[in-house]
Write an enzyme that holds these catalytic residues in place. Structure first.
Site, PDB file in Angstrom:
ATOM      1  N   PRO A   1       0.835  -1.214   0.000  1.00 42.97           N
ATOM      2  CG  PRO A   1      -0.542  -1.453   1.858  1.00 42.97           C
ATOM      3  CD  PRO A   1       0.706  -1.984   1.224  1.00 42.97           C
ATOM      4  CD  GLU A   2       4.031   3.089  -2.561  1.00 42.42           C
ATOM      5  OE1 GLU A   2       4.277   4.130  -1.923  1.00 42.42           O
ATOM      6  OE2 GLU A   2       4.889   2.222  -2.785  1.00 42.42           O
TER       7      GLU A   2
END
Ligand SMILES: [Zn+2]
Length: 272
Positions: A2-3
């Site tokens: 996840p960014e």
């Protein structure tokens, strides 16, 4: 992994369930994730009300009525699941932390690879926290401006691309978003970061073009992550090695090069 856009999406989805709610009960199924949970973790959470849920870079921060902040990181594979009126029973073998809220909702943290983390820190000590305290401005906040970026890059000999991945210059930008923003702004990833500023630290044209593109790329990614029907464009340069540049009338062909261990995709013609 996840960014920032995915973490922001998680924050927006969780906030309506958590904020203003008391944590009535906690089930902890392990002693650790990436690191051990803090001492008396479940006891310190129990009875506390969540006052606010914010995000700094890729960290989620839940301020609690106890004066502590629950600091959470999703790691590689961490996810939250919310069940309305659920039971305080773990269902999957990777369900590590389960919170029973006063509303009856149950929030479960699942993390198969366990690179995620949870910690409790005093809310008024966050500015001195070794990770949170050193972060640069949030890219989507007003404090991240061309002037701020120029000031931070003044005199820096490192490449612009590498500088933009430095958490002290701007918080939480991932490789993909830096590559896309540089392309859209027409700025070469290989130039020295110092070219963004005049000798006195004022923003040059490249900084003025770059900052709005960083914000736009992130805003689009948040839309995409939070809205399954979003039809906005995907990447314009990332993962397009050997393909034609998408900028109108540019004869360039996209190239890939490694910088600081990460792939940079760029157009050698229109990124200067
Ligand atoms: Zn081009």
């Amino acid at each position: 992994m996840p960014e920032l856009p995915e973490v922001e999406t998680v924050r927006r989805q969780l906030a309506p369930f958590l904020v203003g709610e008391r944590i009535d009960d906690v089930v902890l199924r392990r002693a650790d994730l990436r690191a051990p949970f803090p001492a008396d973790f479940a006891a310190r959470l129990t009875g506390a009300t969540v006052l606010e849920l914010h995000r700094r870079a890729k960290h989620l921060l839940a301020d609690l009525s106890s004066g502590e902040t629950l600091l959470m990181h999703l790691g590689m594979s961490g996810e939250f699941r919310v069940e309305q009126g659920g039971e305080l029973l773990p269902v999957g073998k990777h369900d590590h932390v389960i919170l029973q809220l006063g509303s009856g909702a149950v929030v479960t943290f699942t993390d198969p690879r366990r690179f995620g983390s949870m910690d409790l820190v005093p809310t008024d000590g966050l500015a001195e926290h070794p990770v949170i305290g050193g972060l640069g401005p949030e890219p989507l906040s007003a404090s991240f401006s061309a002037a701020a970026l120029a000031r931070a890059c003044r005199g820096r000999k490192t490449a612009i691309k590498v500088a933009l991945l430095d958490q002290r210059i701007v918080a939480g930008l991932g490789n993909i978003y830096v590559v896309e923003a540089l392309y859209r702004a027409g700025v070469s990833p290989f130039r020295r970061a110092s070219i963004l500023a005049t000798p006195t630290g004022a923003p040059r044209d490249a900084a003025t073009r770059l900052v709005p593109q960083i914000k736009k790329v992130l805003a689009e990614a948040i839309e995409r992550a939070s809205n399954a029907n979003y039809r906005g464009g995907r990447f314009r340069v990332y993962d397009r090695e050997g393909k034609s540049c998408l900028r109108p009338r540019c004869p360039g062909v996209i190239r890939r090069r490694t910088q600081a261990g990460r792939s940079t995709f760029y157009c050698p013609i229109c990124q200067r």
